[in-house]
Design a protein around this motif. Structure first.
Motif, mmCIF file in Angstrom:
data_model
loop_
_atom_site.group_PDB
_atom_site.id
_atom_site.type_symbol
_atom_site.label_atom_id
_atom_site.label_comp_id
_atom_site.label_asym_id
_atom_site.label_seq_id
_atom_site.Cartn_x
_atom_site.Cartn_y
_atom_site.Cartn_z
ATOM 1 N N SER A 62 0.922 -1.161 0.749
ATOM 2 C CA SER A 62 -0.179 0.135 0.436
ATOM 3 C C SER A 62 1.163 1.272 -0.232
ATOM 4 O O SER A 62 2.063 1.361 0.679
ATOM 5 C CB SER A 62 -0.960 0.120 1.063
ATOM 6 O OG SER A 62 -0.003 -0.024 2.490
ATOM 7 N N ARG A 71 -3.269 3.447 -2.634
ATOM 8 C CA ARG A 71 -3.954 2.182 -3.587
ATOM 9 C C ARG A 71 -2.646 1.461 -3.539
ATOM 10 O O ARG A 71 -1.825 1.671 -2.195
ATOM 11 C CB ARG A 71 -2.495 3.029 -4.646
ATOM 12 C CG ARG A 71 -3.723 4.645 -5.103
ATOM 13 C CD ARG A 71 -2.199 5.215 -6.070
ATOM 14 N NE ARG A 71 -3.060 6.184 -6.570
ATOM 15 C CZ ARG A 71 -4.070 6.796 -7.500
ATOM 16 N NH1 ARG A 71 -4.642 5.115 -7.818
ATOM 17 N NH2 ARG A 71 -4.378 7.796 -7.359
ATOM 18 N N PHE A 72 -3.535 -0.310 -3.353
ATOM 19 C CA PHE A 72 -3.219 -1.359 -2.947
ATOM 20 C C PHE A 72 -2.629 -1.722 -4.385
ATOM 21 O O PHE A 72 -3.242 -1.780 -5.305
ATOM 22 C CB PHE A 72 -3.692 -1.970 -2.277
ATOM 23 C CG PHE A 72 -4.203 -0.914 -0.956
ATOM 24 C CD1 PHE A 72 -4.339 -1.411 -0.112
ATOM 25 C CD2 PHE A 72 -5.539 -0.538 -0.688
ATOM 26 C CE1 PHE A 72 -4.948 -0.870 1.141
ATOM 27 C CE2 PHE A 72 -6.255 0.267 -0.051
ATOM 28 C CZ PHE A 72 -5.404 0.246 1.290
ATOM 29 N N ALA A 80 -6.392 -1.986 -5.579
ATOM 30 C CA ALA A 80 -7.813 -1.371 -4.893
ATOM 31 C C ALA A 80 -7.021 -0.248 -5.054
ATOM 32 O O ALA A 80 -5.851 0.478 -4.804
ATOM 33 C CB ALA A 80 -8.141 -1.735 -3.977
ATOM 34 N N ARG A 81 -8.181 0.665 -4.074
ATOM 35 C CA ARG A 81 -7.500 2.075 -3.607
ATOM 36 C C ARG A 81 -8.844 2.782 -3.033
ATOM 37 O O ARG A 81 -9.705 1.987 -2.866
ATOM 38 C CB ARG A 81 -7.469 3.275 -4.807
ATOM 39 C CG ARG A 81 -8.558 3.726 -5.841
ATOM 40 C CD ARG A 81 -7.555 4.146 -7.173
ATOM 41 N NE ARG A 81 -9.205 4.450 -7.558
ATOM 42 C CZ ARG A 81 -8.853 5.623 -8.552
ATOM 43 N NH1 ARG A 81 -8.010 6.251 -8.604
ATOM 44 N NH2 ARG A 81 -9.858 6.104 -9.260
ATOM 45 N N TRP A 82 -8.494 3.400 -2.424
ATOM 46 C CA TRP A 82 -8.967 3.516 -0.802
ATOM 47 C C TRP A 82 -9.297 5.074 -0.695
ATOM 48 O O TRP A 82 -7.854 5.744 -0.936
ATOM 49 C CB TRP A 82 -9.136 3.324 0.967
ATOM 50 C CG TRP A 82 -9.725 3.584 2.304
ATOM 51 C CD1 TRP A 82 -10.794 3.097 2.105
ATOM 52 C CD2 TRP A 82 -8.944 4.684 2.306
ATOM 53 N NE1 TRP A 82 -11.275 3.655 3.274
ATOM 54 C CE2 TRP A 82 -9.960 4.531 3.803
ATOM 55 C CE3 TRP A 82 -8.036 5.219 2.963
ATOM 56 C CZ2 TRP A 82 -9.185 5.442 5.132
ATOM 57 C CZ3 TRP A 82 -7.972 5.915 3.857
ATOM 58 C CH2 TRP A 82 -8.643 6.262 4.939
ATOM 59 N N ILE A 94 -14.192 3.929 -2.065
ATOM 60 C CA ILE A 94 -13.696 2.020 -2.334
ATOM 61 C C ILE A 94 -13.493 2.051 -3.458
ATOM 62 O O ILE A 94 -14.659 1.671 -3.957
ATOM 63 C CB ILE A 94 -13.671 1.347 -1.252
ATOM 64 C CG1 ILE A 94 -13.311 2.154 0.286
ATOM 65 C CG2 ILE A 94 -12.832 0.244 -1.639
ATOM 66 C CD1 ILE A 94 -14.025 0.833 0.838
ATOM 67 N N VAL A 96 -12.245 -1.480 -5.720
ATOM 68 C CA VAL A 96 -11.664 -2.835 -6.328
ATOM 69 C C VAL A 96 -12.034 -3.130 -7.854
ATOM 70 O O VAL A 96 -12.717 -3.135 -7.770
ATOM 71 C CB VAL A 96 -12.118 -3.703 -5.015
ATOM 72 C CG1 VAL A 96 -11.659 -5.152 -5.033
ATOM 73 C CG2 VAL A 96 -12.232 -3.475 -3.878
ATOM 74 N N TYR A 108 -10.511 -3.106 2.565
ATOM 75 C CA TYR A 108 -9.800 -1.759 2.548
ATOM 76 C C TYR A 108 -10.102 -1.171 2.754
ATOM 77 O O TYR A 108 -8.941 -0.794 3.255
ATOM 78 C CB TYR A 108 -9.983 -1.953 0.957
ATOM 79 C CG TYR A 108 -9.050 -3.534 -0.611
ATOM 80 C CD1 TYR A 108 -7.966 -3.222 -0.513
ATOM 81 C CD2 TYR A 108 -9.840 -4.157 -0.217
ATOM 82 C CE1 TYR A 108 -7.490 -4.248 -1.035
ATOM 83 C CE2 TYR A 108 -9.401 -5.044 -1.175
ATOM 84 C CZ TYR A 108 -7.898 -5.474 -1.894
ATOM 85 O OH TYR A 108 -7.529 -6.197 -2.107
ATOM 86 N N GLY A 112 -7.262 1.442 5.024
ATOM 87 C CA GLY A 112 -7.202 2.512 5.236
ATOM 88 C C GLY A 112 -7.360 3.187 6.514
ATOM 89 O O GLY A 112 -6.645 4.363 6.751
#
Length: 120
Positions: A62, A71-72, A80-82, A94, A96, A108, A112
């Motif tokens: 992350s 960002r993951f 994915a992003r949060w 979120i 995915v 996530y 986060g």
């Protein structure tokens, strides 16, 4: 918690005096019962911290930039992003990807919150 009131994920932090804390996430639902993740910071900055989140067979990195999405990544691909926005009364966004091993947005969201919002 799921709609029936059962806890889905257990997350906690182990704090040490000298080193950065360790973060743990355990899935408690029946279909993912044995899935446990350990997260640790892999860079030495608190502003744009980077974490390695891993289980037995899944590795996720992350990363974030100030005031941007968290960002993951799996295998250098964004999965994915949060983002939580203060101006929107802490509304959390979120996203995915279909390529992510973990499809549960709750995973996530917990990461986060633990790694970037609550912090240490």
């Amino acid at each position: 918690m799921n709609p029936t009131g059962e806890t889905e994920i257990d997350g906690y932090v182990k704090i040490a005096m000298i080193k950065k804390p360790d973060y743990y996430i355990h899935f408690l639902s029946k279909d993912k019962k044995k899935l446990t993740f350990h997260a640790k910071q892999i860079n030495h900055t608190n502003i744009n911290s980077e974490f390695l989140i891993e289980s037995d067979n899944i590795k996720i990195i992350s990363q974030t930039d100030m005031f941007d999405w968290v960002r993951f990544y799996e295998e250098e691909q964004e999965i994915a992003r949060w983002q939580s926005k203060i101006k929107e009364k802490f509304k959390t966004h979120i996203e995915v990807s279909e390529d992510a091993h973990i499809q549960d947005p709750l995973f996530y969201a917990v990461l986060g919150q633990m790694l970037y919002f609550i912090g240490y």
